[in-house]
Design an enzyme around this catalytic site. Structure first.
Site, PDB file in Angstrom:
ATOM      1  N   ARG A 112      26.998  25.016  74.462  1.00  0.00           N
ATOM      2  CA  ARG A 112      28.248  25.787  74.294  1.00  0.00           C
ATOM      3  C   ARG A 112      29.320  25.250  75.241  1.00  0.00           C
ATOM      4  O   ARG A 112      30.477  25.052  74.855  1.00  0.00           O
ATOM      5  CB  ARG A 112      27.980  27.271  74.596  1.00  0.00           C
ATOM      6  CG  ARG A 112      27.276  27.982  73.457  1.00  0.00           C
ATOM      7  CD  ARG A 112      26.891  29.402  73.821  1.00  0.00           C
ATOM      8  NE  ARG A 112      26.485  30.140  72.620  1.00  0.00           N
ATOM      9  CZ  ARG A 112      25.748  31.234  72.635  1.00  0.00           C
ATOM     10  NH1 ARG A 112      25.314  31.733  73.783  1.00  0.00           N
ATOM     11  NH2 ARG A 112      25.434  31.836  71.509  1.00  0.00           N
TER      12      ARG A 112
ATOM     13  N   ARG B  26      21.110  41.691  69.903  1.00  0.00           N
ATOM     14  CA  ARG B  26      22.194  42.555  70.406  1.00  0.00           C
ATOM     15  C   ARG B  26      23.115  43.042  69.294  1.00  0.00           C
ATOM     16  O   ARG B  26      23.346  42.349  68.318  1.00  0.00           O
ATOM     17  CB  ARG B  26      23.060  41.748  71.394  1.00  0.00           C
ATOM     18  CG  ARG B  26      22.461  41.677  72.753  1.00  0.00           C
ATOM     19  CD  ARG B  26      23.516  41.301  73.760  1.00  0.00           C
ATOM     20  NE  ARG B  26      23.897  39.904  73.707  1.00  0.00           N
ATOM     21  CZ  ARG B  26      24.933  39.412  74.385  1.00  0.00           C
ATOM     22  NH1 ARG B  26      25.698  40.197  75.104  1.00  0.00           N
ATOM     23  NH2 ARG B  26      25.205  38.120  74.322  1.00  0.00           N
TER      24      ARG B  26
ATOM     25  N   ASN C 101      15.617  38.054  74.103  1.00  0.00           N
ATOM     26  CA  ASN C 101      16.393  38.507  75.274  1.00  0.00           C
ATOM     27  C   ASN C 101      15.915  39.868  75.779  1.00  0.00           C
ATOM     28  O   ASN C 101      15.329  40.622  75.005  1.00  0.00           O
ATOM     29  CB  ASN C 101      17.876  38.620  74.883  1.00  0.00           C
ATOM     30  CG  ASN C 101      18.584  37.285  75.016  1.00  0.00           C
ATOM     31  OD1 ASN C 101      18.422  36.593  76.004  1.00  0.00           O
ATOM     32  ND2 ASN C 101      19.353  36.925  74.000  1.00  0.00           N
TER      33      ASN C 101
ATOM     34  N   HIS D 269      20.242  33.626  81.933  1.00  0.00           N
ATOM     35  CA  HIS D 269      20.938  33.631  80.642  1.00  0.00           C
ATOM     36  C   HIS D 269      21.639  34.984  80.493  1.00  0.00           C
ATOM     37  O   HIS D 269      21.227  35.846  79.749  1.00  0.00           O
ATOM     38  CB  HIS D 269      19.917  33.435  79.521  1.00  0.00           C
ATOM     39  CG  HIS D 269      20.523  33.346  78.157  1.00  0.00           C
ATOM     40  ND1 HIS D 269      21.549  32.499  77.837  1.00  0.00           N
ATOM     41  CD2 HIS D 269      20.213  34.002  77.012  1.00  0.00           C
ATOM     42  CE1 HIS D 269      21.846  32.649  76.562  1.00  0.00           C
ATOM     43  NE2 HIS D 269      21.058  33.555  76.030  1.00  0.00           N
TER      44      HIS D 269
ATOM     45  N   ASN E 224      12.060  45.261  73.957  1.00  0.00           N
ATOM     46  CA  ASN E 224      11.544  43.906  73.797  1.00  0.00           C
ATOM     47  C   ASN E 224      10.365  43.604  74.723  1.00  0.00           C
ATOM     48  O   ASN E 224       9.523  42.760  74.406  1.00  0.00           O
ATOM     49  CB  ASN E 224      12.672  42.880  73.962  1.00  0.00           C
ATOM     50  CG  ASN E 224      13.575  42.846  72.725  1.00  0.00           C
ATOM     51  OD1 ASN E 224      13.264  43.474  71.712  1.00  0.00           O
ATOM     52  ND2 ASN E 224      14.684  42.122  72.792  1.00  0.00           N
TER      53      ASN E 224
ATOM     54  N   GLN F 265      16.826  36.011  61.891  1.00  0.00           N
ATOM     55  CA  GLN F 265      17.898  35.014  61.742  1.00  0.00           C
ATOM     56  C   GLN F 265      17.547  33.695  62.428  1.00  0.00           C
ATOM     57  O   GLN F 265      17.701  32.626  61.854  1.00  0.00           O
ATOM     58  CB  GLN F 265      19.192  35.572  62.344  1.00  0.00           C
ATOM     59  CG  GLN F 265      19.735  36.793  61.629  1.00  0.00           C
ATOM     60  CD  GLN F 265      20.474  36.422  60.365  1.00  0.00           C
ATOM     61  OE1 GLN F 265      19.916  35.772  59.476  1.00  0.00           O
ATOM     62  NE2 GLN F 265      21.715  36.808  60.270  1.00  0.00           N
ATOM     63  N   ILE F 266      17.078  33.795  63.692  1.00  0.00           N
ATOM     64  CA  ILE F 266      16.745  32.555  64.412  1.00  0.00           C
ATOM     65  C   ILE F 266      15.451  31.958  63.854  1.00  0.00           C
ATOM     66  O   ILE F 266      15.374  30.749  63.601  1.00  0.00           O
ATOM     67  CB  ILE F 266      16.604  32.806  65.937  1.00  0.00           C
ATOM     68  CG1 ILE F 266      17.900  33.381  66.515  1.00  0.00           C
ATOM     69  CG2 ILE F 266      16.234  31.510  66.659  1.00  0.00           C
ATOM     70  CD1 ILE F 266      17.836  33.728  68.002  1.00  0.00           C
TER      71      ILE F 266
END
Ligand code: APR
Length: 313
Positions: free
Chosen positions: A152, A83, A121, A176, A96, A13-14
């Site tokens: 954000r 996630r 992450n 983060h 990861n 997605q990213i």
């Protein structure tokens, strides 16, 4: 001037969104790499089909082979699992770690001069591992989180005030994760401290929502985590490097004594330009802010120690 090469490791997605953004901005030629057969090729071809509409002169290619990143100027790593509802970023740690280790070994071999931006992450531990595995200088390996967390925070302040988000400058420091530290005292709207525009209770609620924003998106999407704003944030960092913009951006940078921390990655404001993380800016923190930052650093330290004792080689 030769064309720049941007390698995106992870075409999910990213990764896919970043490929589109990099092409729109004509930052250079974009190579997307993923273990999923056909996915990086398909997304690259899809964007290529839209090149005349954008318009963009960037060439986009996809590959399942790490050698495609050869001699890249910038590498942005999103390879890994995202996630799912109920998972914290830290739950992703073990799986990861394995992915980042193998990606890092390939980066070291294929693109020894690259500027590496890690997005996977749990961010602060993954970027720590990436720098360790590549052995690159700390200024050439950083993590994308602070640009996103700060954006954000700014956007929520702008929503509350009913003003343009671009007029709000606000910063989030620390790891983060849930312990991140939104610095309300330094937030401004058109240069005016937001503490003069909003009451303390409202600002506290905005800061708390900022720290939980990632989880809020996971809860809504149910099948993955945020990707538009993470992609925008990572591309902003790549652009600062490629264009030597000297932007002041918050990112996960390796601290060596700054803020009383040595050898850990954490979110701090930096100057980003052609040298990568060219300078770490030390912000004055009051006692409350420093205490919150220390709590966040303790969480990062736990994860980093786990990486040190569990990831071999
Ligand atoms: N090498 C290359 N790609 C890999 C590897 C690997 N070893 N392992 C997994 N991938 C790929 C997957 O096939 C998938 O296409 O990484 C991609 C991850 O994409 P998504 O699952 O869509 O996740 P995304 O939302 O892009 O987030 C990626 O960034 O924000 C963090 O928590 C998030 O860790 C996650 C990462």
């Amino acid at each position: 001037m030769s064309r720049k090469k941007i390698a995106l490791v992870g075409a999910g997605q990213i990764g896919g969104t970043m490929a589109l953004l990099a092409a729109q901005k004509e930052l250079g030629d974009v190579v997307t790499i993923d273990i999923a057969e056909g996915v990086p090729q398909g997304k690259s071809l899809d964007i290529t089909h839209g090149a005349t509409v954008i318009p963009s002169s960037s060439s986009l290619t996809g590959s399942n082979d790490y050698s495609a990143m050869k001699d890249a100027d910038v590498i942005i790593v999103t390879a890994g699992l995202p996630r799912k509802p109920g998972m914290s970023r830290d739950d992703l740690l073990e799986v990861n770690c394995g992915i980042i280790k193998s990606v890092g070994e390939n980066i070291k071999e294929q693109a020894p001069n690259a500027f590496v931006i890690v997005v996977t992450n749990p961010l602060d531990a993954m970027v720590y591992l990436m720098q360790k595995v590549t052995g690159f200088p700390a200024e050439k390996v950083c993590g994308m989180a602070g640009v996103l967390d700060s954006s954000r925070f700014s956007s929520l302040i702008a929503l509350e005030l009913g003003i343009a988000a671009e007029d709000v400058t606000a910063m989030v420091m620390g790891g983060h994760g849930d312990t991140m530290v939104p610095l309300t005292r330094y937030a401004t709207a058109g240069g005016v401290p937001v503490t003069q525009l909003l009451d303390a209770e409202t600002l506290e609620a905005i800061a708390a929502r900022t720290a939980k924003s990632g989880g809020e998106i996971v809860g809504l999407l149910k099948t993955g985590s945020a990707f538009y704003s993470p992609a925008l944030s990572a591309i902003k960092m790549a652009e600062a490097f490629l264009k030597d913009k000297k932007n002041v951006l918050t990112c996960a940078a390796k601290l060596s004594g700054e803020y009383g921390v040595d050898g850990l990655y954490s979110g701090v404001p930096v100057v980003m330009g052609a040298g990568g993380v060219e300078k770490i800016i030390e912000v004055e923190l009051d006692a409350t802010e420093k205490a919150a930052f220390d709590v966040s650093i303790a969480a990062v330290k736990d994860l980093t120690e786990w990486v040190e004792s569990n990831v071999k080689g």
